[in-house]
Design an enzyme around this catalytic site. Structure first.
Site, PDB file in Angstrom:
ATOM      1  N   HIS A 302       0.837  -1.215   0.000  1.00 16.57           N
ATOM      2  CA  HIS A 302       0.000   0.000   0.000  1.00 16.57           C
ATOM      3  C   HIS A 302       0.863   1.253   0.000  1.00 16.57           C
ATOM      4  CE1 HIS A 302       0.851   0.940   4.239  1.00 16.57           C
ATOM      5  NE2 HIS A 302       0.638  -0.338   4.524  1.00 16.57           N
ATOM      6  N   CYS A 321       3.316  -4.877   6.528  1.00 18.10           N
ATOM      7  CA  CYS A 321       2.934  -4.580   5.148  1.00 18.10           C
ATOM      8  C   CYS A 321       4.143  -4.123   4.345  1.00 18.10           C
ATOM      9  CB  CYS A 321       1.862  -3.492   5.118  1.00 18.10           C
ATOM     10  SG  CYS A 321       0.264  -4.008   5.781  1.00 18.10           S
TER      11      CYS A 321
END
Length: 380
Positions: A302, A321
């Site tokens: 992301h 992430c």
């Protein structure tokens, strides 16, 4: 006198053998199981049509609305069997036509009713009909109840491909079965899925209801490799490097999983709350830009607008992430995160290497590529 006349009658042919007429050819004998009028007939393993003394030329099995049941003749055309289960609590009419060696035709019919289901199970899958997906996409089918007859349910999900490739199913527990080929799909592959779960007994007295056809097409190949130690992501499409971008991966203690992960969702903006993945109140970001899911447990690639530009390419600071530089609001198309988002599709692969963590479990997301082919489907 009567005896003499009888013996001498016929005039001139008394020493010839009498001629015999040829016997008529035996009619083909057609047998239908179950017998006419049968009730509570199993939805699988009971229906069959055979011919003795000839071949079957046509077999039709139709439900009350005229829907026909698919089936196949043997190579010798002396037997027919359905290629899918029958619906529960349904009256079917069988019409079978056969002929003997002389071409003489016979027709047989029978009507029967299948057993009612005590309960049913529902089926859900992850690939929309008509979609285009990346080369890493796997078909994942989940059920709302535990499946005991796993082989029967798996085999009722029929997959054909063009060009042909072997596709196997693997059970994760008793409520999920995933399907994939040995290697990533070839770009351009056309896939047809025939769900034939209607009438299949998944557990004692519990039957499926799904009968539907779904297709999807495999798009171009894109596999991106995240090197957590080098803090980079190399994006390769159809064998050519598109771009190498700086990233930040999981910090010590919250390292990013290693392994091959498939993009399953895309969100231009989404909320990420650490409490939903076991991090308590460590973070709650309402507008994470350009987010794409890689795992069920919360791994995403992301955009990151809250870290400094110097972070990307040099430090691992995330909670697991893969972060790319971005701007708040997801409105700047020139950032690495925006570029990667626009150039990615559902089914693309992101592989993480050189992270200080284990390889992700194959059922944590659509990540069966992390299981050896020899183990995929073994024992199921």
């Amino acid at each position: 006198m009567l005896l003499a006349l009888t013996a001498c009658g016929g005039g001139g042919g008394g020493d010839e053998e009498p001629s015999e007429e040829e016997s008529p050819a035996a009619a083909v004998a057609i047998a239908i199981a179950p017998e006419d009028g049968a009730v509570d007939v199993p939805t699988q393993g009971e229906l069959a049509v055979t011919a003795e003394g000839g071949t079957l030329t046509e077999v039709t099995v139709a439900g009350p609305e005229g829907e026909e049941v698919a089936g196949e003749l043997t190579e010798e055309a002396d037997a027919w069997a359905p290629s899918e289960a029958l619906a529960n609590d349904t009256e079917y009419t069988v019409t079978a036509v056969g002929e003997n060696g002389e071409g003489e035709s016979e027709t047989a019919t029978a009507t029967f009713t299948t057993v009612a289901a005590d309960a049913t199970f529902s089926s859900y899958w992850n690939i929309p009909d008509g979609s285009e997906v990346g080369v890493g996409m796997e078909l994942s089918v989940t059920f709302d109840t535990a499946i005991e007859n796993t082989a029967e349910v798996r085999d009722a999900i029929q997959i054909t491909t063009d060009p042909p490739v072997e596709v196997r199913g693997h059970w994760f527990g008793n409520q999920r079965v995933d399907f994939r080929p040995e290697e990533y799909w070839e770009p351009g592959t056309e896939v047809e899925i025939r769900f034939r779960l209607r009438g299949v007994e998944g557990a004692d007295g519990v039957f499926g209801t799904l009968r539907e056809d779904v297709t999807f097409t495999v798009g171009r190949s894109q596999v991106s490799t995240v090197d957590a130690a080098a803090h980079t992501m190399e994006v390769v499409r159809d064998g050519e490097v598109l771009r190498t971008v700086p990233i930040t991966a999981g910090a010590p203690g919250t390292e990013t999983w290693n392994g091959k992960m498939v993009i399953t969702e895309k969100h231009k903006e989404t909320r990420m709350d650490g409490a939903t993945v076991g991090f308590g109140g460590e973070y709650d970001i309402p507008d994470v830009p350009h987010a794409m899911r890689l795992s069920t447990s919360g791994t995403f690639v992301h955009g990151n607008y809250w870290a400094s530009s110097a972070t990307f390419g040099s430090d691992n600071v995330s909670h697991g992430c893969v972060g790319l530089e971005d701007r708040q609001g997801a409105g700047d198309p020139n950032t690495d995160a925006a570029w990667f988002y626009e150039n990615s599709m559902i089914g693309d692969v992101v592989e993480v290497i050189n992270s200080e963590d284990d390889v992700i479990a194959p059922d944590n997301g659509i990540n069966g590529w992390n299981m050896d082919w020899a183990d995929w489907g073994a024992g199921q």
